[in-house]
Design a protein around this motif. Structure first.
Motif, PDB file in Angstrom:
ATOM      1  N   GLN A   7       0.952  -1.320   0.131  1.00  0.00           N
ATOM      2  CA  GLN A   7       0.083  -0.104   0.120  1.00  0.00           C
ATOM      3  C   GLN A   7       0.846   1.141   0.003  1.00  0.00           C
ATOM      4  N   GLU A  21      -0.484   3.663  -2.403  1.00  0.00           N
ATOM      5  CA  GLU A  21      -2.150   3.869  -2.506  1.00  0.00           C
ATOM      6  C   GLU A  21      -2.466   4.934  -1.442  1.00  0.00           C
ATOM      7  N   CYS A  22      -3.648   5.448  -1.824  1.00  0.00           N
ATOM      8  CA  CYS A  22      -3.992   6.646  -1.130  1.00  0.00           C
ATOM      9  C   CYS A  22      -4.337   6.543   0.209  1.00  0.00           C
ATOM     10  N   GLY A  36      -6.170   8.500   1.989  1.00  0.00           N
ATOM     11  CA  GLY A  36      -7.541   9.169   2.283  1.00  0.00           C
ATOM     12  C   GLY A  36      -7.669  10.638   1.911  1.00  0.00           C
ATOM     13  N   GLY A  37      -6.656  11.033   2.058  1.00  0.00           N
ATOM     14  CA  GLY A  37      -6.404  12.657   1.787  1.00  0.00           C
ATOM     15  C   GLY A  37      -7.514  13.578   2.451  1.00  0.00           C
ATOM     16  N   MET A  52     -10.473  13.430   2.327  1.00  0.00           N
ATOM     17  CA  MET A  52     -11.626  12.802   2.400  1.00  0.00           C
ATOM     18  C   MET A  52     -12.035  12.785   3.956  1.00  0.00           C
ATOM     19  N   THR A  53     -11.002  13.169   4.801  1.00  0.00           N
ATOM     20  CA  THR A  53     -11.108  13.050   6.355  1.00  0.00           C
ATOM     21  C   THR A  53     -12.132  14.230   6.580  1.00  0.00           C
ATOM     22  N   ASP A  95     -15.692  12.363   4.467  1.00  0.00           N
ATOM     23  CA  ASP A  95     -16.636  10.881   4.744  1.00  0.00           C
ATOM     24  C   ASP A  95     -15.264  10.520   5.760  1.00  0.00           C
ATOM     25  N   LYS A  96     -15.376  10.568   6.880  1.00  0.00           N
ATOM     26  CA  LYS A  96     -14.238  10.205   7.793  1.00  0.00           C
ATOM     27  C   LYS A  96     -14.090   8.767   7.740  1.00  0.00           C
ATOM     28  N   LEU A 152     -14.307   6.608   5.288  1.00  0.00           N
ATOM     29  CA  LEU A 152     -13.544   6.291   4.170  1.00  0.00           C
ATOM     30  C   LEU A 152     -12.048   6.549   4.554  1.00  0.00           C
ATOM     31  N   LYS A 172     -10.603   4.161   6.748  1.00  0.00           N
ATOM     32  CA  LYS A 172     -10.431   2.667   6.080  1.00  0.00           C
ATOM     33  C   LYS A 172      -9.269   2.785   5.155  1.00  0.00           C
ATOM     34  N   ARG A 173      -9.088   3.901   4.586  1.00  0.00           N
ATOM     35  CA  ARG A 173      -7.643   3.756   3.467  1.00  0.00           C
ATOM     36  C   ARG A 173      -6.521   4.051   4.541  1.00  0.00           C
ATOM     37  N   VAL A 204      -3.616   9.818  12.782  1.00  0.00           N
ATOM     38  CA  VAL A 204      -4.958  10.455  13.652  1.00  0.00           C
ATOM     39  C   VAL A 204      -6.070   9.002  12.761  1.00  0.00           C
ATOM     40  N   GLU A 222     -17.473   3.086  -1.557  1.00  0.00           N
ATOM     41  CA  GLU A 222     -18.231   4.245  -1.174  1.00  0.00           C
ATOM     42  C   GLU A 222     -18.785   4.965  -2.274  1.00  0.00           C
ATOM     43  N   LEU A 280     -11.322   9.945  -4.461  1.00  0.00           N
ATOM     44  CA  LEU A 280     -10.253  10.599  -3.522  1.00  0.00           C
ATOM     45  C   LEU A 280      -9.051  11.435  -4.532  1.00  0.00           C
ATOM     46  N   CYS A 302      -6.839  10.481  -6.404  1.00  0.00           N
ATOM     47  CA  CYS A 302      -5.745   9.492  -5.975  1.00  0.00           C
ATOM     48  C   CYS A 302      -4.767   9.237  -7.335  1.00  0.00           C
ATOM     49  N   TYR A 339     -14.796  20.787  -2.964  1.00  0.00           N
ATOM     50  CA  TYR A 339     -16.122  20.787  -2.581  1.00  0.00           C
ATOM     51  C   TYR A 339     -16.784  21.960  -2.774  1.00  0.00           C
TER      52      TYR A 339
END
Lengths: 661, 262, 130
Positions: free
Chosen positions: B188, B191-192, B194-195, B197-198, B201-202, B204, B207-208, B237, C38, C68, C70, C128
């Motif tokens: 990983q 891989e992302c 989560g960027g 997205m916090t 969609d916390k 998500l 999860k990431r 976090v 999602e 994302l 990404c 957003y």
């Protein structure tokens, strides 16, 4: 003054729809020398050709202009036509009003105007044409086949069968190529070795075939019928004449840690090695990078072991130059190494393998003796995922744009073989499309699905991860609109077919052309599939494009038929449109010889009579048998001494004048 | 060697140490970082929309200033690097964008992609050289098993970023070897996390980031390094699995023996 | 004011620079997408639906907020179609309309924690909010 007849072809509607053919005929009637002009529906048809012949006789023509398709298409046809009516074939000019006019214009007025200009240019040139006589050159009755895989072997066997000598040059220590590494063959599942090795033996035993293994083509010169090729025999450090192939040297060799190329690096080999038991010739080579003798000067155990006294550490590379009438390219392919596709973890994970590696894992002569064991821990894989189209059909920098053609079928074969041998193993294939054009091919794939229970899922794999000794395969299931994570013990990547890396330099040596993917280009994609555009150079097998074994063998035989057709001729007519040097103008500067790609220009010291002044001058002489008529020398010559017969400077200028008028 | 340095907003506040260690370590390595004047926020994310002009102008200004100063523009934060490098690419290759962007610029700031954007890691690799760094290490981090977390922004899209092989990057692993530690590869790493997205969609994001840290833990890393404050935040976090996450510059400073000096 | 969904394929292709006809429908984008589960519409569907002109459902989708950015799909697409650029274009087509901001400044304070870098806030606004 010439008496010229102009014949304007409709080519059905190909030309006539965009060019007013009658207007073209009418427009050239006033041109110098033109005594006759007409149009006809199909000039190349028997009726059209008869019309030409009759008109030549009736009108007493000395030259003919045909306004039609490209000269590449029918120049030879019409030369024969005019010759039959008693005119020298080089008193014919073709004005290409199809490819260079009607096909690229939409507006009939513009098309007609351009066709008239092209016709007038041809007339202007023809007025200056002189009859030319083709010379003759001999044909060396021997062929060279470059590459000793199934393609090269088939071509060589067929040429030998017709009674001609053939040399095979193979860069590996043995002939046999990729097919030697394959386990079973689709769609019949017969054993590759069982059908290939007899052919290898036939080639080795044929009196007409001479195999240069562990050798490479170093230099090529000459032309169709008369090639001269220098072959480099790399030193094996083993005397082939003395070696009995007993293998004692390999058993005793202390350097045992070199990845075994034949098994795709899945096990190791010794420094002195024979790639596999049925190798031909069955003579080992010493890998100097691994050999202790070559690295440290010590060891030499093989030499002490060899009862035949065949080990020769002082063997040197050998250069052999031979003449050939024809050259066959059969350099084949390599599978792409998926180092740039690490979302599949190929670099990190031993259990992610390519299809050719998988072949070796299934092969009785492979590193696991045909027992399917995964490389990481030698356990039986219970779940196997196959990924198709790795490196094929893409536009990104790591992909090839073409379909590799064979992967759908060999993947179905792998899946079927696994299910057959290990029914408790779950097999899933991720595919984009399943492509099965071929006799009994789709039936084969359907059997894999319906009888052998192989799961086919439409979608690609996005990511592979190792979790606790097993693999998690994250993939699309497009028909369910789902992203799934599948457990797997092994992942097999169906990697793209790539032309052998030698293709590019070989193409340069042969002045044969390759496409953007480094596949050799055929002379015509439909009608001349086994000839290269360079006369006397032929193409066999995957070097021309991806192919399966039956297609490769068929093309190999087709290629042989073409070679046999050439070798059966005693003489070849050479192109009379060659360069010649005016000895009074030549100042011996060598510029022309420097640009000649064919080595056709020599220099001689010759006594010339320059307006009564006799003196010995150093001047250029063109070897007409070698000259290809490219014209490079004529444009380079600073004194204007070089000119091309049939395309003389003043003829070209006359055309330009006619176009610009 | 001197660079025009673009720190970015987070490196002046929450991620001050990422920048401070970088500047101090550069000095030891004979590289001078001169902060460009009046820089503005890069915007955090690059919009791929062809008609998105105004949000990219701050990057253009930074680039023009580096050009005027006669140096390459150095970035450190992965996000800033991604945005500025891609905007620079647009200024070079997209005539429509270039014309429109220049219409917004002060007349003496007109810019056509003259500057080069260099990430701090690229400087370590290509200018200083990892062998040279190895020689300057006084405190090798022997025995440390470090997972290099690249995330997405340094690597993708590969044909613009040209940072490393986007699927099998090596630069951070080579860096880890240079400072005497052992790199740990984990699936990983590219891989992302989560960027942003916090904030949307916390779950998500959690999860990431958990997937990333789990992957590193499975491969027995004892810490992660990153060049991005937002990656660090997510991995520290938001991840449910906990593993220390450190800026790579902090480890560099530690290995060079200047961590305490700052 | 309600969302204007009268947006055609050409507009989305122009904004995104994506040529949806290059797609060979392999599903690599959706195979590699880390936010797949999602999303209500998946990356490969963005390509197929934009090509068809079926854009309204995408404008109303959850996917445009959950992408994302990404670039896994962009990097790994074998045909260089680059689906994320379509997602971005459609998101832009929504947030540029009056009253369609997905994130408002007033929402931010309650989301803050002491560690959150401001980079996250800036990025989220870019994504957003107009």
């Amino acid at each position: 003054m010439q008496k010229i007849g102009v014949f304007v072809c409709w080519c059905g509607s190909n030309i006539a729809a965009t060019v007013d053919v009658a207007a073209v005929a009418e427009a050239v009637k006033g041109e110098p020398g033109v005594v006759f002009a007409t149009d006809y529906q199909y000039m190349c048809s028997e009726g059209g050709q008869s019309l030409i012949k009759e008109t030549i006789k009736e009108q007493g023509l000395t030259g003919v202009v045909i306004c039609s398709c490209s000269p590449r298409m029918h120049e030879a046809t019409f030369r024969k036509t005019v010759e039959a009516a008693g005119i020298n074939p080089y008193m014919l000019e073709i004005a290409n009003i199809r490819e260079q006019c009607s096909w690229i214009h939409k507006n009939k007025e513009e098309g007609t105007e351009k066709a008239i200009i092209l016709a007038k240019a041809a007339v202007a040139k023809l007025n200056l044409n002189t009859p030319l006589i083709a010379g003759e050159s001999r044909v060396v009755k021997r062929a060279l086949v470059i590459g000793g895989g199934i393609a090269g072997i088939q071509t060589a066997l067929d040429i030998a069968e017709a009674g001609y000598e053939v040399d095979i040059v193979e860069k590996q220590p043995t002939i046999g190529g990729k097919m030697t590494q394959i386990d079973k063959t689709f769609p019949t599942l017969d054993c590759a070795a069982c059908i290939l090795t007899p052919k290898m033996v036939d080639a080795a035993q044929s009196e007409k075939i001479n195999i240069y293994s562990y050798s490479e083509v170093e230099k090529v010169s000459g032309f169709v019928g008369n090639f001269s090729v220098t072959i480099k025999k790399k030193p094996r450090y083993v005397n082939s004449d003395l070696c009995t192939g007993c293998g004692a040297c390999m058993e005793k060799c202390p350097s045992k840690k070199t990845p075994n190329e034949f098994n795709m690096g899945l096990d190791n080999r010794t420094a002195i090695y024979i790639p596999f038991a049925q190798a031909i010739p069955k003579v080992p080579v010493i890998d100097t990078a691994a050999c202790l003798h070559f690295k440290t000067g010590k060891c030499g155990i093989c030499q002490k072991t060899c009862s035949a006294n065949a080990i020769d550490f002082d063997q040197k590379e050998e250069l052999i130059t031979k003449e050939y009438g024809a050259i066959v390219v059969a350099t084949g392919f390599n599978p792409l190494k998926p180092t740039k596709f690490d979302e599949y973890q190929y670099n990190q994970c031993a259990d992610v393998v390519t299809s050719l590696e998988f072949e070796r894992l299934m092969n009785a002569a492979g590193p696991t003796k045909g027992v399917l064991l995964r490389p990481s821990d030698q356990s039986h894989p219970k779940k196997i995922v196959f990924v198709q189209c790795v490196g094929s059909r893409g536009q990104s920098c790591r992909d090839h744009s073409y379909c590799s053609k064979i992967c759908c079928m060999y993947t179905a074969k792998h899946a079927m073989l696994v299910r057959d041998k290990y029914p408790d193993t779950d097999v899933t294939v991720f595919y984009i499309d399943v492509r099965t054009p071929g006799k009994n091919f789709d039936e084969f794939y359907r059997r894999a699905v319906e009888e052998y229970g192989v799961h086919y899922i439409k979608g690609m794999v996005g990511k592979v991860e190792q979790v606790d000794g097993s693999l998690k395969v994250q993939a699309s299931d497009l028909l369910s609109n789902d992203q799934m994570v599948l457990d797997a013990d092994m992942v097999v990547l169906a990697t793209a077919v790539e032309p052998d890396p030698t293709a590019k330099s070989l193409a340069t040596m042969l002045t044969a052309s390759i496409d953007t993917n480094n596949f050799f280009t055929e002379a015509h994609p439909k009608l001349r599939p086994v000839e290269s555009p360079t006369a006397g150079v032929y193409l066999s097998g995957v070097c021309q494009g991806p192919k399966d074994i039956p297609e490769t063998v068929a093309q190999g035989s087709a290629c042989a038929a073409k070679v046999i057709g050439l070798l059966a001729k005693d003489k070849l007519l050479s192109n009379p449109c060659v360069a010649h040097s005016d000895e009074l103008l030549c100042n011996g500067c060598s510029t022309c010889a420097n640009v000649c790609a064919y080595g056709a220009i020599d220099y001689v010291d010759k006594e010339v009579n320059d307006h009564g002044k006799r003196e010995v001058r150093h001047i250029a002489v063109v070897n007409e048998a070698v000259c290809q008529g490219c014209g490079a020398c004529t444009v380079t010559c600073p004194s204007g001494a070089m000119d091309l017969k049939g395309f003389a400077n003043r003829q070209i200028m006359a055309e330009v004048d006619a176009i610009c008028k | 060697m001197k660079y025009s340095y673009y720190p970015g907003c987070t490196l002046k506040t929450k991620a001050k140490e990422l920048s401070d260690y970088a500047v101090a370590a550069a000095k030891v390595l004979g590289v001078e970082l001169e902060e460009i004047k009046d820089w503005q926020c890069c915007g955090g994310v690059y919009s791929t929309s062809k008609d998105e002009i105004a949000s990219k102008l701050s990057s253009v200004r930074a680039l023009a200033q580096a050009r005027d100063e006669g140096h390459d523009l150095m970035t450190l934060c992965s996000a800033c690097h991604n945005v500025i490098k891609r905007v620079n690419e647009d200024m070079r290759g997209d005539e429509n964008f270039r014309t429109k962007a220049n219409n917004y610029m002060a007349p003496d700031m007109e810019y056509h992609g003259e500057a080069n954007v260099v990430h701090y890691l690229e400087m370590l690799r290509d200018v200083v050289g990892f062998d040279e760094i190895k020689k300057k290490v006084v405190n090798p981090l022997t025995g440390r098993k470090i997972g290099a977390y690249y995330g997405c922004l340094l690597l993708r899209p590969g044909k613009v970023m040209e940072f490393d092989d986007p699927e099998n990057p090596q630069i951070l692993e080579d860096f880890i070897r240079a400072i005497g530690a052992t790199p740990v590869l984990f699936e990983q790493r590219n891989e992302c996390c989560g960027g942003y997205m916090t904030l949307n969609d916390k779950e998500l994001a959690q999860k990431r980031s958990t997937a990333v840290v789990d992957s590193a833990v499975r491969n027995e890393a004892d810490c992660l390094i990153t060049a991005c404050p937002l990656c660090r935040y997510n991995l520290e976090v938001n991840s449910e699995t906990k593993l220390p996450v450190i800026y790579f510059t902090e480890l560099l400073a530690e290995a060079l023996g200047i961590k305490e000096v700052k | 004011m309600s969302l204007n969904t009268k947006i055609d394929t050409e507009t989305i292709e122009r904004i995104s620079g994506v040529n949806t006809r290059k797609c060979m429908k392999c599903g690599k984008c959706s195979a590699t997408c880390p936010a797949f589960h999602e999303m209500d519409f998946h990356p490969h569907q963005f390509v197929a639906m934009v090509e068809k002109g079926d854009i309204e459902p995408l404008m109303k989708s959850k996917s445009i907020w959950n992408c994302l950015t990404c670039f896994a799909c962009v990097q790994r697409c074998p045909r260089d179609v680059e689906p994320a650029k379509l997602v971005e274009a459609i998101r832009q087509a929504v947030i540029r309309q009056a009253g369609e901001n997905h994130l408002k400044a007033e929402q931010i304070p309650e989301m803050l924690d002491s560690e959150l870098p401001q980079q996250a806030i800036v990025s989220a606004f870019r994504k957003y909010k107009k």
